[in-house]
Design a protein around this motif. Sequence first.
Motif, PDB file in Angstrom:
ATOM      1  N   THR A 242     -10.681  18.213  -1.199  1.00 56.97           N
ATOM      2  CA  THR A 242      -9.232  18.071  -0.631  1.00 56.97           C
ATOM      3  C   THR A 242      -8.449  19.195  -1.310  1.00 56.97           C
ATOM      4  O   THR A 242      -8.362  19.686  -2.341  1.00 56.97           O
ATOM      5  N   ILE A 243      -7.641  19.784  -0.605  1.00 57.97           N
ATOM      6  CA  ILE A 243      -6.801  20.884  -1.220  1.00 57.97           C
ATOM      7  C   ILE A 243      -5.651  20.376  -1.086  1.00 57.97           C
ATOM      8  O   ILE A 243      -4.713  19.772  -0.510  1.00 57.97           O
ATOM      9  N   ASP A 244      -5.090  20.538  -2.489  1.00 60.15           N
ATOM     10  CA  ASP A 244      -3.528  20.055  -2.705  1.00 60.15           C
ATOM     11  C   ASP A 244      -2.406  20.978  -2.468  1.00 60.15           C
ATOM     12  O   ASP A 244      -2.141  21.990  -3.504  1.00 60.15           O
ATOM     13  N   TRP A 245      -2.088  21.057  -1.204  1.00 60.42           N
ATOM     14  CA  TRP A 245      -1.276  22.042  -0.708  1.00 60.42           C
ATOM     15  C   TRP A 245       0.079  21.958  -1.451  1.00 60.42           C
ATOM     16  O   TRP A 245       0.571  20.665  -1.550  1.00 60.42           O
ATOM     17  N   VAL A 246       0.725  22.943  -1.566  1.00 61.39           N
ATOM     18  CA  VAL A 246       2.359  22.827  -1.920  1.00 61.39           C
ATOM     19  C   VAL A 246       2.792  22.534  -1.073  1.00 61.39           C
ATOM     20  O   VAL A 246       2.641  22.950   0.330  1.00 61.39           O
ATOM     21  N   LYS A 249       3.221  24.170   2.583  1.00 59.56           N
ATOM     22  CA  LYS A 249       2.369  25.710   2.671  1.00 59.56           C
ATOM     23  C   LYS A 249       0.929  25.284   3.360  1.00 59.56           C
ATOM     24  O   LYS A 249       0.021  26.160   3.063  1.00 59.56           O
ATOM     25  N   ASN A 250       0.887  24.088   3.797  1.00 56.50           N
ATOM     26  CA  ASN A 250      -0.352  23.884   4.387  1.00 56.50           C
ATOM     27  C   ASN A 250      -0.730  24.519   5.600  1.00 56.50           C
ATOM     28  O   ASN A 250      -0.174  24.095   6.685  1.00 56.50           O
ATOM     29  N   VAL A 251      -1.416  25.689   5.515  1.00 56.64           N
ATOM     30  CA  VAL A 251      -1.558  26.442   6.843  1.00 56.64           C
ATOM     31  C   VAL A 251      -2.526  25.864   7.959  1.00 56.64           C
ATOM     32  O   VAL A 251      -2.703  26.323   8.967  1.00 56.64           O
ATOM     33  N   THR A 252      -3.232  24.580   7.404  1.00 57.09           N
ATOM     34  CA  THR A 252      -3.957  24.052   8.421  1.00 57.09           C
ATOM     35  C   THR A 252      -3.276  23.121   9.339  1.00 57.09           C
ATOM     36  O   THR A 252      -3.705  22.379  10.145  1.00 57.09           O
ATOM     37  N   LEU A 253      -1.933  22.866   9.104  1.00 53.60           N
ATOM     38  CA  LEU A 253      -1.024  22.216  10.099  1.00 53.60           C
ATOM     39  C   LEU A 253       0.155  22.946  10.494  1.00 53.60           C
ATOM     40  O   LEU A 253       0.634  24.082   9.931  1.00 53.60           O
ATOM     41  N   LYS A 254       0.330  22.566  11.563  1.00 49.09           N
ATOM     42  CA  LYS A 254       1.586  23.264  12.297  1.00 49.09           C
ATOM     43  C   LYS A 254       2.446  22.133  12.835  1.00 49.09           C
ATOM     44  O   LYS A 254       2.202  20.915  13.446  1.00 49.09           O
ATOM     45  N   PHE A 281      -9.134  27.669   5.954  1.00 49.42           N
ATOM     46  CA  PHE A 281      -9.124  26.629   5.188  1.00 49.42           C
ATOM     47  C   PHE A 281      -9.769  25.266   5.760  1.00 49.42           C
ATOM     48  O   PHE A 281      -9.988  24.187   5.062  1.00 49.42           O
ATOM     49  N   ASN A 282      -9.869  25.292   7.083  1.00 51.89           N
ATOM     50  CA  ASN A 282     -10.284  24.095   7.819  1.00 51.89           C
ATOM     51  C   ASN A 282     -11.953  24.009   7.418  1.00 51.89           C
ATOM     52  O   ASN A 282     -12.634  23.089   7.533  1.00 51.89           O
ATOM     53  N   PHE A 283     -12.498  25.245   6.802  1.00 49.65           N
ATOM     54  CA  PHE A 283     -13.666  25.229   6.230  1.00 49.65           C
ATOM     55  C   PHE A 283     -13.985  24.193   5.313  1.00 49.65           C
ATOM     56  O   PHE A 283     -15.247  23.665   4.970  1.00 49.65           O
TER      57      PHE A 283
HETATM   58  C1  LIG Z   1      -3.141  19.545   5.205  1.00 53.35           C
HETATM   59  O1  LIG Z   1      -3.454  19.300   6.589  1.00 53.35           O
HETATM   60  C2  LIG Z   1      -4.575  19.049   6.830  1.00 53.35           C
HETATM   61  C3  LIG Z   1      -4.790  18.556   8.487  1.00 53.35           C
HETATM   62  O2  LIG Z   1      -5.310  20.236   8.576  1.00 53.35           O
HETATM   63  C4  LIG Z   1      -4.451  17.137   6.489  1.00 53.35           C
HETATM   64  O3  LIG Z   1      -5.694  16.508   6.476  1.00 53.35           O
HETATM   65  C5  LIG Z   1      -4.010  17.294   5.041  1.00 53.35           C
HETATM   66  O4  LIG Z   1      -3.607  15.932   4.641  1.00 53.35           O
HETATM   67  C6  LIG Z   1      -2.449  18.066   4.836  1.00 53.35           C
HETATM   68  N1  LIG Z   1      -2.355  18.085   3.192  1.00 53.35           N
HETATM   69  C7  LIG Z   1      -1.237  18.087   2.903  1.00 53.35           C
HETATM   70  C8  LIG Z   1      -1.111  18.039   1.087  1.00 53.35           C
HETATM   71  O5  LIG Z   1      -0.322  17.891   3.474  1.00 53.35           O
END
Ligand SMILES: *[C@@H]1O[C@H](CO)[C@@H](O)[C@H](O)[C@H]1NC(C)=O
Length: 361
Positions: A242-246, A249-254, A281-283
Amino acid sequence: MVSCCDCQVMVVFALVLARQLTMQMMQNPQILAALQERLDGLVGSPSGYMESLPKVVKRRVNALKNLQVKCAHIEAKFYEEVHELERKYAALYQPLFDKRSDIVRAAYEPTDEECEWKPDEEEELTEEMKEKAKVEEEKKDEEKEDPKGIPEFWLTVFKNVDLLSEMLQEHDEPILKHLQDIKVKFSDAGQPMSFTLEFHFEPNDFFTNTVLTKTYKMRSEPDESDPFSFDGPEIMGCTGCTIDWVKGKNVTLKTIKKKQKHKGRGTVRTVTKTVPNDSFFNFFSPPEVPESGELDEDSEAVLAADFEIGHFIRERIVPRAVLYFTGEAIEDDDDDVSEPSSVMKVKRRPTRRTIQTMSPR
Ligand SMILES: *[C@@H]1O[C@H](CO)[C@@H](O)[C@H](O)[C@H]1NC(C)=O
Ligand SMILES: *[C@@H]1O[C@H](CO)[C@@H](O)[C@H](O)[C@H]1NC(C)=O
């Protein structure tokens, strides 16, 4: 007697003829279908020879096959020992990799002696060029004052390796500038065989993790249902973290805006939706393999590529990062990467290449 020259002419002629025939055959759907049928018929029964054997002989052949299965199990033990050796040597490499990391992230300044490096002969520059390079270098040094360590070391490695640069998006780059080290950790003795890639980051504005991990599970035993396909450990699956995005800043989401029509009133309003975005980071969130082992085509392709990448980072990039940074390692690898096919077939065989010369057979 035919002279050598005639010989060559005849060979060339024969080749041309064969080629023409093949072309004609390939253009004829009936011939093609017949050919395919014959090929299909051959699969699994190389010659029909086995069927023709007397019962008592067939029976003994089965005994040989059982011996072969036992060989596969001994081979599995061989690869277990290889894994042990790898663990042992990993510990010997580690201090050097740690020093590499210290230099990259400016925790250690190498001495003049450590920095001495004899250039390759072909790289030997003329005096004039040397002078020019020196002037330019000084100019550059003035512009970029006091760089720390080796800036953007791992990002540059990523950019230089096709397999990785394909995943890299523009918005990933500012994040990967903070990547300070990639480590490989092997599973302990007696544990199911696996390896973990650890991506170490310096504190940054994007996420609060200091280490992102990706673990590859391997199977080092022959498959009961298909023991003869065993050819060393294979990657069977992987898990990310799990990446704890600030926030924001979650670049895997738009977020995308979508117009939505109210059914009753016919009014239109705009709603925002979050959808997955392309990113390296989808990796760290690979598709999960369900219990059944059945995957849709997309996930299968993603995983096949993923196994390839995990294997490549472990086998090539981590051991020789500096050569990917300078570009020296890149050409050798061009024809080295096998094509990904279906996941269940692509189970990568991580140790195969390295230990080919000491295969037990
Ligand atoms: C970031 O995006 C991913 C989907 O790509 C999602 O699964 C994840 O929960 C998001 N994390 C945060 C902290 O928003
Ligand atoms: C999503 O991807 C696009 C194109 O790769 C990029 O320009 C954009 O910044 C990304 N969105 C986010 C929120 O990172």
